[in-house]
Design an enzyme around this catalytic site. Structure first.
Site, PDB file in Angstrom:
ATOM      1  N   ASP A   1       0.823  -1.205   0.000  1.00 38.41           N
ATOM      2  CA  ASP A   1       0.000   0.000   0.000  1.00 38.41           C
ATOM      3  C   ASP A   1       0.862   1.263   0.000  1.00 38.41           C
ATOM      4  OD1 ASP A   1      -2.305   1.474   0.022  1.00 38.41           O
ATOM      5  OD2 ASP A   1      -3.075   0.656   1.903  1.00 38.41           O
TER       6      ASP A   1
ATOM      7  N   ASP B   1     -10.709   4.159  -1.627  1.00 40.11           N
ATOM      8  CA  ASP B   1     -11.268   3.288  -0.600  1.00 40.11           C
ATOM      9  C   ASP B   1     -12.792   3.388  -0.600  1.00 40.11           C
ATOM     10  OD1 ASP B   1      -8.601   3.331   0.084  1.00 40.11           O
ATOM     11  OD2 ASP B   1      -9.000   3.336   2.236  1.00 40.11           O
TER      12      ASP B   1
END
Ligand code: 9PG
Length: 660
Positions: A409, A470
């Site tokens: 990430d 997200d």
């Protein structure tokens, strides 16, 4: 798609004309931006001298060369800049395609009909089509925008001006014709497009100020230019080519998973994971799952990935063993190119970090969720010792601890602007080197999922890629909609996740497996309406993405488990978002799966809306047709179906055996 007519004009510039569709690029030539003796110069030669297939211009010791090669449906252009002078110059960017106000870009009847595909820089960046009156915006301050956009290329913010990364397409309305431009290599440079309707079109690679010594030359990445009737098909064709050129990894089967993040966030613990593990075993028939992912919250500090915190008392290797014993692959989250300001990694190796021009370590994010102060620095992935550390850390996670799935990430951090150990490395190259080090350590069999990652350089290294913001337990919120959030386009919000899942659907199985982010079907700790959950299930399913559940498994009600099952039943098709060029949020997806055709029909407006459409053109036969998400059937007559009024953010999916 057809081959253009290529005309080299007397001034050495090039006209590309597609005779069968109303598309032309006229007066194109190369362009270079460089720094010489402290001043930045952009040079777009007015005249070039032709020699066979190459056109050359010379000025003040620099030579700029354009090369073109016909391919079946277009041309591939590349540019070379050569330093024939006596002083080094720093090359900022090199464009194989630049059309100025003295040239012309024709797509359809005029720029008033244009819809421009704007691909965001990284996983989380808002992506979609813009029409003439739309403004291309992003969060206005760096600390917010750094997680979404290319620091070297802020959005133009003017109506009719757009910035697209790696690839773009200009379609005349929804129906076309269309022009598609895309780079075919990003191992060395980031490529991007600056489009100002009616004025200019530039496709350039960033060299980030690399020194060009006297006698040396640099070549740009190849740039594909193609045109045809259908912009979506052109994007697909570009993705096929780019994926092939970059050696894309596309696993046969997309794994399903469970992820801790969107229920537990940083509060995840070993016992929470174990509870869900048990529930997953119990509900195996209802919840398809190949891997269980501990997503953040296990590490002592960002950067100190092998130091586990007190919430995981048995240690991460033991937990992986437990996950595997339960019949799942184990997955673990890291942000390998970041380190907290108080981490051991940063304190012990301050010279492994990217520096600003003033010599300070480059901030990669400030995230209070990781504890105060939450300041993290960007790892210098051109430093050989940092690369060795990346490799050995990945090797430990996979081969010693037993985690087969690595979620990597905040990868953009390796590509932030700054000073690096290797002065000749571009930002794109730095990112690629970091990713390759992780792959070397993890081995060929590990499943690497990129996230927060600039797209191009990761192709061929990762197996899957997050392609949107997200999701969140809400559709959108005031912060996302505000100007600080970047105009309701970037940043965590289910709406933003859904948008990109649609607008980047064509990348799936061409560049990697698309990860649309997690599915939440729960009824606790969420403000998502039933309609919104249906939309997540329908959109993730029909686009054939990875389906990763992020709920507490033992409390999911039966009807929501049914919806989860239906999302899985939709997988396996080849999806096309047919109205990609119609609006900011597309609302119609068609997927072919053998003889079956699936059609998703959405209402992404904030108010209820009737939806009826012609589905006969997708091969749906007249008569009763199954609706998958709510169950039941609808009637198609004369090729049309009327779905009645859909709630805000709702979705239906039709499934039919094609007449053909
Ligand atoms: C874990 C999460 C999840 C999620 C990722 C990523 O700007 N920010 O502070 C910011 C925080 C978290 C975030 C994105 C941005 O989400 O996309 O799936 O893994 O990290 O921390």
């Amino acid at each position: 798609m057809a081959a253009p007519n290529v005309k080299i004009r007397a001034d050495g510039r090039v006209d590309l004309t597609w005779g069968d569709v109303a598309v032309a690029v006229e007066g194109l030539g190369p362009q270079v931006t460089y720094v010489s003796g402290g001043t930045t110069v952009t040079w777009r030669p007015r005249r070039l001298v032709r020699d066979g297939d190459t056109m050359t211009a010379e000025r003040g010791g620099l030579a700029l060369v354009l090369r073109g090669e016909a391919v079946d449906d277009g041309v591939v252009l590349s540019a070379v800049v050569r330093n024939d002078g006596h002083e080094p110059v720093e090359v900022v960017s090199l464009a194989p395609l630049a059309v100025g106000p003295d040239g012309r870009t024709v797509v359809g009847p005029g720029t008033g009909s244009w819809s421009v595909y704007r691909n965001g820089f990284q996983s989380w960046s808002g992506t979609g089509s813009f029409r003439r009156g739309d403004r291309d915006r992003e969060p206005p301050i760096e600390i917010l925008s750094m997680t979404a956009v290319n620091a070297a290329h802020p959005a133009p913010r003017r109506r009719g001006a757009y910035r697209s990364e790696l690839v773009t397409a200009i379609s005349s309305g929804v129906e076309g014709p269309a022009l598609c431009l895309g780079f075919l290599d990003e191992t060395r440079t980031f490529g991007g497009f600056d489009i100002t309707c009616g004025r200019s079109l530039v496709g350039a690679c960033d060299l980030d100020g690399v020194r060009l010594e006297p006698g040396a030359g640099i070549e740009s990445a190849p740039l594909m230019v193609a045109a045809g009737r259908d912009g979506v098909r052109l994007l697909e064709a570009w993705a096929d080519r780019f994926g092939e050129a970059m050696g894309a990894r596309v696993p046969q089967r997309a794994p399903a998973g469970w992820c801790s993040w969107y229920y537990y966030f940083t509060k995840v613990s070993e016992s929470a994971v174990v509870d869900n593990l048990e529930a997953l075993v119990q509900r195996k028939a209802d919840v398809p799952c190949d891997y269980v992912m501990v997503d953040d919250g296990h590490q002592r500090d960002i950067g100190d990935w092998l130091d586990t915190n007190a919430k995981f008392p048995s240690g991460m290797a033991a937990l992986a063993g437990r996950i595997r014993d339960a019949g799942f692959d184990a997955g673990i989250w890291t942000a390998p190119f970041l380190a907290g300001s108080r981490s051991r990694l940063f304190r012990e190796h301050p010279n492994w970090f990217v520096r600003t021009d003033r010599g300070k370590p480059r901030v990669g994010i400030v995230n209070p969720a990781w504890g105060t102060p939450g300041t993290c620095y960007a790892l210098d992935t051109t430093h050989p010792d940092a690369l060795a550390w990346l490799e050995s850390t990945a090797a430990t996670l996979v081969h010693e601890w037993g985690y087969h799935v690595l979620k990597l990430d905040f990868l953009y951090a390796a590509a932030l602007p700054g000073r690096r150990h290797d002065l000749d490395a571009t930002r794109a190259e730095s990112l690629r080197r970091g990713l390759e080090a992780v792959r070397r350590g993890a081995g060929d069999d590990a499943f690497l999922l990129g996230c927060g990652c600039p797209l191009g350089p990761a192709v061929g290294v990762v197996d899957a890629m997050r392609i949107g913001a997200d999701v969140a337990p809400y559709w959108t919120n005031a912060a996302m909609r505000s100007r600080w959030g970047g105009g309701d386009r970037h940043g965590p919000a289910t709406k933003n996740g859904v948008r990109n899942t649609l607008t980047r659907a064509f990348m799936h199985r061409r560049l990697w497996l698309n990860d649309p982010d997690c599915l939440m079907v729960r009824t606790d700790r969420t403000r998502l309406t039933e309609a919104e959950v249906r939309t997540l299930a329908g959109v993730f399913g029909i686009t054939d993405g990875m389906l990763v559940l992020s709920d507490r498994v033992d409390t999911i009600p039966a009807d929501r488990l049914r919806l989860l099952r239906r999302a899985h039943d939709l997988l396996g098709g080849e999806a096309r978002v047919v109205d990609l060029f119609a609006a900011d949020l597309p609302e119609t997806v068609v997927a072919n799966r053998g003889r079956d055709v699936l059609v998703a029909v959405l209402n992404l407006a904030d108010e209820p809306r009737g939806r009826s459409l012609d589905v006969g053109r997708f091969g749906v036969p007249d008569g009763p047709v199954e609706e998958v998400l709510c169950g039941g059937s609808v009637t198609v007559a004369g090729g049309r179906v009327d779905l009645g009024e859909l709630a805000p953010h709702d979705c239906r999916v039709l499934s039919a055996r094609t007449a053909r």
